[in-house]
Structure formats: C-alpha cells, structure tokens
Scaffold this motif. Structure first.
Motif: not given
Ligand SMILES: NC(=O)c1ccc[n+]([C@@H]2O[C@H](COP(=O)([O-])OP(=O)(O)OC[C@H]3O[C@@H](n4cnc5c(N)ncnc54)[C@H](OP(=O)(O)O)[C@@H]3O)[C@@H](O)[C@H]2O)c1
Length: 342
Positions: A28-34, A53-56, A108-110, A135-137, A226-229, A231-233
């Motif tokens: 999950g290193g292609t976006s967001g917290i990773g 590791i990711g798809r983008d 691990l943050s996918p 998948s994380r485990m 992580p709190g509120i961040v 991202t692309g979630l």
């Molecule tokens: N952001 C927040 O405020 C927040 C708050 C609480 C909890 N969280 C948790 O923190 C984690 C990380 O969130 P984030 O905010 O960093 O989200 P994000 O910006 O959407 O990042 C998610 C990452 O997961 C990867 N991913 C998603 N589906 C995938 C797949 N099928 N195969 C491979 N990679 C995949 C994406 O890569 P690709 O697009 O390249 O596939 C991306 O790198 C999540 O579990 C989220 O629930 C986030």
C-alpha cells in the motif's frame, strides 16, 4: 504521546541507531499513509532499499522518480500486485525474497473505503476483509524468515556490530477500536455488514499480532490508528459518498493529521526504541511504552499522537479464554484452504 519535534529527532537518528542499508516493504506504498511513510523512510535513512506494493504503476513511477532525486543512494522498487488475492501476496513476497535476505520493516496499509456489500474474490474471501486482515497476515507469515534474519543479533549491521537490530511489523488500521467478534463466522460468510467487517478486521489484526509477538520475541508488532489523514481512501466511493466525505473532512479539519506528518509519525512507530521487541525490553527499560499482551509483550497499539492505548478488555478476555490462538489457527486454516500447502 510524542511531540512532532521528538518524532523528527528520532527519525533523524535512525542511521546512528540502526546503521545504513535498511530494507522496508510498504504494502500500500503507492498512496496515502504507506506512501507518506515510505517517503519519510527514504528521506531519513542511508543506502536503504524500499519496495512499494500496489496496482497503480504510474503513481509508483512518479514517487520512485522523486525519491531517486532526493536520495540517489537509495533503491526503491515497485511490485505490481493485487493484494486482495492471497496468490498475488505470495507472488509479491517471492519477488522480495529473491532479492533480500532480511526485511527490517514490514509496513501494511493496503485498504479500501468501499461501502459496497460483501465482494467475494475468486479465492472465496471478502475483498475488504482480505485487504485489511488476511492478506496482511499472509505477508507477515511469508516474510517472517526475513524479519527474523533482520533481528538476528549475531549478524553484523552494515556499518558496525554495535548498532541495534531493527525488525518490525506495522499494520495501519484502527487500533483502539477492538470489539467482540462473531467467533463462529470469523470470515463473515453469513454475518457480513460494513460494521462487522470493520470490527473483525480491527480486532483480528490486534489479536493475531499480539499472538505473533508472543512467539516471535525479536520482532515488534504494532497496530496503529492514524487519525484523520487526507489520502486516496475514498477513491472506490460513489459520487454522493465522496461529497459526504469531503464535507466531513472540512468539519474535521482541526483534527486532521497532515500527510507528511502522518508519514513521520509512522516512521517513528517503526523505529523508536519506545516500541522495542520483547527481546530488547531490558535494554530499553524505562524507555519502552506499555504494551498489550502482558508486560513487555512486544505488541503495541499506537494512537495518532504516538501514545499507546490502555489494555483492551475484549483482548484480555480473548487471551484468557484461548480465543487468541483460535483466531490464529483460523487464519492458518484460511491460508491452507486457499493456497493448499503453498
Ligand atoms: N486516511 C485515514 O484517515 C485513515 C483513518 C483510519 C484508518 N485508515 C486506514 O489506513 C489504511 C491506509 O489508508 P490510506 O488512507 O493510506 O488509503 P489510500 O491512500 O487509499 O492507500 C491505500 C493503499 O492500498 C493500496 N491498495 C488498495 N487496494 C489494493 C489492492 N487490491 N491491491 C494492492 N494494493 C491495494 C493502494 O494502492 P493501489 O491504488 O496502487 O492499488 C494504496 O497504496 C487503510 O486500511 C485505512 O482503512 C485510514
């Protein structure tokens, strides 16, 4: 709690503490917290190697290009894999194992913000629950030999034999949100709802990592909220839900953790001696934070400000009643069902 100044001071001292040539895997290193943590890792370390590791692919290429300019001595590699499938997790792990003997940080943050119902993959698992738990485990289980090697104190670090050894697993989800589970339907075949999916992923992350910390004392296992961040979630949401989330983000602005700060704070969790493994507790006595799973277990639930959560009642109950081992056995059974002996 850790102030941002303390976080930055820690991160600036990573090479002094652990040496250069660290290896980190960001699922999950292609976006967001990773992505933000991978950037912080490269900025603050020397001659390190990182796997995103990711798809983008396009996004990954952009990040790699920027990091190459920032730290020419680092090496960042993209692995294209859909990790909602365990067979793809295995393929990604094999690609890493071909190149690396040790992994210091497994991050691990996918994830997906999808609010659709149960979405079964051709492996028979729900996509969201798989991304957030199974998948994380599977990554942890596959890469344990490399994490153990990184912790091996008989191995010299790149710079000097006096440096500390770093071996950590960090799972980013919602530590602190643990709740009781449908123990007869852990994979939610019949009890799927958005709420149950969240509860099961969060609680099983904590319980399984606490169990792993109890049998792998050289490695720290850390579950963060992580709190509120920003991202692309929300990318998997429909237009209406996206608008609603954008409005909520405006209201939540005062509590928002800036993107770069989130990466710095997660790198802190991944490297600070506060979160040292069970085997190193004596060395950092008085420094290490309270951990779950009994004193000095090497498992930590870390909040967005760097503090640790008070012990969870449900986790204490699950530990005392043997549910913790049952959940790990269930996880291994799922792996065996989906992947056979592989
Ligand atoms: N952001 C927040 O405020 C927040 C708050 C609480 C909890 N969280 C948790 O923190 C984690 C990380 O969130 P984030 O905010 O960093 O989200 P994000 O910006 O959407 O990042 C998610 C990452 O997961 C990867 N991913 C998603 N589906 C995938 C797949 N099928 N195969 C491979 N990679 C995949 C994406 O890569 P690709 O697009 O390249 O596939 C991306 O790198 C999540 O579990 C989220 O629930 C986030």
């Amino acid at each position: 709690m850790a102030s941002l100044a303390a976080v930055r001071e820690n991160n600036a001292g990573i090479t002094r503490l652990y040496g250069s040539g660290l290896v980190a895997v960001f699922v999950g290193g292609t976006s967001g917290i990773g992505e933000s943590t991978a950037r912080a890792f490269i900025r603050n370390t020397d001659a390190s190697r990182a796997y995103l590791i990711g798809r983008d692919e396009a996004r990954a290429k952009g990040i790699i290009e920027e990091l190459r300019h920032l730290k020419p001595d680092s090496q960042v590699t993209f692995i294209n894999a859909d990790v909602s499938l365990l067979r793809e997790v295995d393929r990604a792990c094999s690609a890493i194992q071909e190149k690396e003997e040790k992994v210091n940080i497994l991050f691990l943050s996918p994830g997906t913000g999808s609010m659709n119902g149960r979405d079964e993959t051709d492996e028979g698992l729900d996509k969201k629950l798989n991304l957030h738990y199974y998948s994380r485990m599977r990554f942890v289980s596959n890469l344990l030999p490399q994490l153990t090697k990184a912790a091996d104190t008989t191995q010299p670090t790149t710079d000097s034999i006096d440096k500390s050894h770093l071996s950590r697993v960090i799972s980013v989800l919602e530590a602190g949100g643990e709740a009781s589970l449908h123990l007869d339907d852990l994979s939610l075949k019949t009890n799927w709802s958005l709420r149950n999916c969240g509860k099961h992923a969060i609680t099983m992350n904590s319980v399984a990592m606490e169990h792993l910390a109890s049998i792998h004392p050289q490695t720290s296992f850390i579950h963060t909220f992580p709190g509120i961040v920003r991202t692309g979630l929300n990318r998997d949401l429909g237009t209406t839900a996206k608008c609603a989330i954008s409005a909520l983000m405006v209201l939540a602005k005062p509590w928002e953790i800036p993107f770069e700060e989130s990466g710095e704070r997660h790198l802190f969790a991944a490297t600070s001696t506060r979160f040292s493994p069970r085997a190193d507790r004596d060395r950092y006595i008085g420094v290490a934070e309270g951990s779950d799973g009994g004193v000095g277990s090497g498992f930590y639930r870390v909040a967005s400000d760097g503090s640790t959560y008070k012990p969870s009642k449900i986790m204490e109950q699950y530990r005392a009643e043997g549910v913790r081992s049952m959940i790990w056995d269930h996880t291994l059974n799922i792996f065996a069902q989906v992947r056979g002996g592989q």
